[in-house]
Design an enzyme around this catalytic site. Structure first.
Site, mmCIF file in Angstrom:
data_model
loop_
_atom_site.group_PDB
_atom_site.id
_atom_site.type_symbol
_atom_site.label_atom_id
_atom_site.label_comp_id
_atom_site.label_asym_id
_atom_site.label_seq_id
_atom_site.Cartn_x
_atom_site.Cartn_y
_atom_site.Cartn_z
ATOM 1 N N LYS A 282 0.846 -1.204 0.000
ATOM 2 C CA LYS A 282 0.000 0.000 0.000
ATOM 3 C C LYS A 282 0.884 1.258 0.000
ATOM 4 O O LYS A 282 1.918 1.251 -0.666
ATOM 5 C CB LYS A 282 -0.978 -0.037 1.173
ATOM 6 C CG LYS A 282 -1.719 -1.383 1.226
ATOM 7 C CD LYS A 282 -2.902 -1.399 2.124
ATOM 8 C CE LYS A 282 -3.526 -2.789 2.078
ATOM 9 N NZ LYS A 282 -4.768 -2.880 2.833
ATOM 10 N N SER B 93 -6.372 -9.305 6.748
ATOM 11 C CA SER B 93 -5.845 -9.626 8.081
ATOM 12 C C SER B 93 -5.159 -10.994 8.171
ATOM 13 O O SER B 93 -5.213 -11.663 9.204
ATOM 14 C CB SER B 93 -6.954 -9.492 9.135
ATOM 15 O OG SER B 93 -7.397 -8.146 9.195
ATOM 16 N N GLU C 169 -9.612 -0.574 -1.721
ATOM 17 C CA GLU C 169 -9.289 0.829 -1.433
ATOM 18 C C GLU C 169 -9.400 1.677 -2.706
ATOM 19 O O GLU C 169 -9.766 2.853 -2.644
ATOM 20 C CB GLU C 169 -7.904 0.923 -0.784
ATOM 21 C CG GLU C 169 -7.961 0.425 0.658
ATOM 22 C CD GLU C 169 -6.705 -0.275 1.147
ATOM 23 O OE1 GLU C 169 -5.623 -0.068 0.589
ATOM 24 O OE2 GLU C 169 -6.830 -1.068 2.117
ATOM 25 N N GLY D 140 -7.339 -4.940 6.949
ATOM 26 C CA GLY D 140 -6.748 -3.996 7.897
ATOM 27 C C GLY D 140 -7.483 -3.889 9.223
ATOM 28 O O GLY D 140 -7.254 -2.950 9.984
HETATM 29 P P1 PGA Z 1 -4.407 -6.506 5.362
HETATM 30 O O1 PGA Z 1 -4.648 -6.002 3.848
HETATM 31 O O2 PGA Z 1 -3.604 -7.784 5.270
HETATM 32 O O3 PGA Z 1 -3.673 -5.404 6.033
HETATM 33 O O4 PGA Z 1 -5.770 -6.768 5.934
HETATM 34 C C1 PGA Z 1 -4.874 -6.894 2.800
HETATM 35 C C2 PGA Z 1 -5.042 -6.157 1.503
HETATM 36 O O5 PGA Z 1 -5.616 -5.056 1.498
HETATM 37 O O6 PGA Z 1 -4.606 -6.627 0.433
#
Ligand code: PGA
Length: 251
Positions: free
Chosen positions: A12, A213, A97, A173
């Site tokens: 990200k 997650s 996102e 997240g």
């Molecule tokens: P995360 O994000 O592992 O922090 O939940 C996964 C993603 O958005 O690809």
């Protein structure tokens, strides 16, 4: 044909500095990684080339987004042609996102997917439902709608270049990982949709990875599920535990 286990690290808008980026690459370069797993990391656009040039050759690099035009007056965008010219083999498209914060519709995601394929890129195509949609029992419907836009613009042989990332929005997240049962059910439904909408062969050969997650503590069990072919990892891809996630088949 067996589907090769796939683990992607979606950095990200991280790490926050070049120094941290160098440290992350060093960690991965020195790690013992399962050679049976395909590993792809996706740094911010600014770091794509330096990461590609400094990371070990068995780890591939992915952009986090691209536009569907080749070049021109599109301030802030990167084209599939530029990624290919820079020897970046993968691009993540349709991340939640991008869909929510940057208002990308499934049609835009499909257009980008088509343009990226036309230039020869591999695609990590993200789909997934919100909590409200899951609670309304619409998980399969939402995933199918998001996928259908792409199915409509692809030919059967394009699918060998697509990895589908099922990422429930409520799990991204949040520390709230899908249960093994929830993940398996969604992945099985996606595979069965591919079988109907594309072909039995494409349903059998397309990798469907889970994201949301994922961490060192939950990856092993999820990795044993019949329709889970790997992970897309956000937060944990910035930490040493990413190595354990890559190696989850061996834990
Ligand atoms: P995360 O994000 O592992 O922090 O939940 C996964 C993603 O958005 O690809």
């Amino acid at each position: 044909m067996a589907r090769q286990f796939f683990v992607g690290g979606n950095f990200k808008m991280n790490p926050a500095s070049r120094k941290d980026k160098v440290a992350l690459v060093k960690l991965l370069n020195e790690a013992e990684l399962d050679p049976a797993t395909e590993v792809v990391v996706s740094p911010p656009a600014l770091y794509l080339i330096p990461v590609k040039e400094s990371i070990r050759k068995d780890i591939k690099v992915a952009a986090q987004n691209c536009y569907f035009k080749d070049s021109g007056a599109f301030t802030g965008e990167i084209s599939p042609a530029q990624l290919v010219d820079s020897e970046i083999p993968y691009v993540i498209l349709g991340h939640s996102e991008r869909r929510t914060i940057f208002h990308e519709s499934s049609e835009i995601v499909a257009q980008k997917t088509r343009a990226a394929l036309d230039k020869g890129l591999n695609i990590i195509l993200c789909i997934g439902e919100t909590l409200k949609e899951r609670e309304a029992g619409e998980t399969a419907k939402v995933c199918e709608e998001q996928l259908k836009a792409v199915v409509d613009v692809l030919k059967e042989n394009d699918w060998s270049k697509i990895v589908i990332a099922y990422e429930p929005v409520w799990a991204i997240g949040t520390g709230k990982v899908a249960t093994p049962q929830q993940a398996q059910e969604a992945h099985k439904d996606i595979r069965s949709y591919l079988s109907t909408a594309v072909s039995f062969a494409v349903a059998g050969s397309t990798r469907i990875i889970y994201g949301g997650s994922v961490n060192a503590a939950n990856c092993r069990e999820l990795s044993t599920l019949p329709d889970v072919d790997g992970f897309l990892v956000g937060g944990a891809s910035l930490k040493p535990e990413f190595v354990q996630i890559v190696n989850s088949k061996k834990l």
